[in-house]
Design an enzyme around this catalytic site. Structure first.
Site, PDB file in Angstrom:
ATOM      1  CB  SER A   1      -1.105  -0.050   1.285  1.00 23.77           C
ATOM      2  OG  SER A   1      -2.020   0.952   1.166  1.00 23.77           O
TER       3      SER A   1
ATOM      4  CE  LYS B   1     -17.904  20.158  10.364  1.00 22.19           C
ATOM      5  NZ  LYS B   1     -16.672  20.801   9.530  1.00 22.19           N
TER       6      LYS B   1
END
Length: 280
Positions: free
Chosen positions: A109, A161
């Site tokens: 990764s 949010k």
């Protein structure tokens, strides 16, 4: 005969004593890639932590090569990109100096993202290489709050949010948003690997599924250039060169093992989980 000045300066680090030995500078990039190092974790990589080591490595006189000794299961994509870009910036100033990456236990990764900053990549035959993908994880505590009669109070301005709030039920639209973000990050990762590895990559196998391979297979697929270890290859390529280590400095609290206990332990557990994905 050695002068008194020579004797004195020989004991002072950083003083140029006319040593004309060729140098291969080695930078250790070991640990999880994260913007927030933990004093209890196994080590971490971020631009702030490795900047000084990278600068010292590329500043050596008579520099023949810079070697990146990589052992990382990945982590934060932004820090992976920042460190890799800094390596290329420094390498651009030393156009005749190759950057070589050496994968140890794992370069997966973000760890492989870092390896791709090198001009050549090598790995041990038992190294795990690849994992070109994107992953994120978390926990959902909504049911736990209900069980103990705890009321969640969350107030926001902006309908998105509170996306993926772990104390609220998961929403399909939030998952869809996250998957789109993953897809965009994955595309950036794939583009970086293709940019750095180019025609070396195997055209017959999908290398971007998030899978990992051992050293020999990674070489066959073009993810690395060869199988071997740092000292072996440096001795072959630069027999007259001296190896100089440039290790990143640990933050003061990390050196003392001091930190906020609960946060540090949780971070250490998270980092351990990342290593455990590769059996480490």
């Amino acid at each position: 005969m050695t002068s008194m000045t020579d004797k004195l300066t020989s004991r002072i680090p950083g003083i140029d004593r006319g040593d004309r030995t060729d140098v291969v500078a080695v930078v250790k990039l070991h640990g999880v890639i994260t913007p927030t190092p933990s004093p209890l974790a196994r080590g971490s990589i971020n631009l702030a932590a490795v900047e000084s080591a990278l600068t010292r490595a590329f500043d050596h006189d008579r520099l023949k090569a810079v070697a990146l000794l990589i052992n990382s299961p990945g982590g934060a994509p932004t820090q992976s990109g920042l460190v890799a870009e800094r390596i290329r910036q420094l390498a651009a100033k030393k156009k005749d100096v190759p950057v070589l990456a050496f994968c140890e236990d794992v370069a997966a990764s973000g760890g492989y993202w870092l390896a791709c900053a090198a001009d050549e990549i090598y790995a041990h035959r038992t190294s795990l290489v690849g994992s070109i993908g994107v992953i994120s994880g978390g926990f959902g505590f909504a049911g736990l709050l209900d069980r103990f009669g705890i009321e969640r109070r969350l107030h926001t301005a902006g309908e998105n949010k509170s996306r993926l709030d772990p104390f609220s039920p998961e929403k399909p639209e939030d998952v869809e948003w996250l998957e789109k973000m993953h897809a965009q990050l994955h595309e950036l990762f794939v583009s970086w690997v293709k940019e750095r590895r180019g025609d070396k990559l195997s055209p017959t196998e999908d290398l971007f599924t998030g899978d990992v391979w051992l050293g020999e297979k990674a070489k066959e697929l073009g993810l690395i250039d060869g199988v071997g270890n740092l000292r072996e290859l440096i001795a072959q390529r630069f027999p007259a060169a001296e190896i100089k280590m440039a290790e990143p400095k640990k933050p003061l609290l990390a050196r003392l093992g001091v930190g906020a206990p609960a946060a540090a332990i949780l971070d250490a557990v998270t980092q351990k989980a990342m290593w455990s994905r590769y059996g480490l």
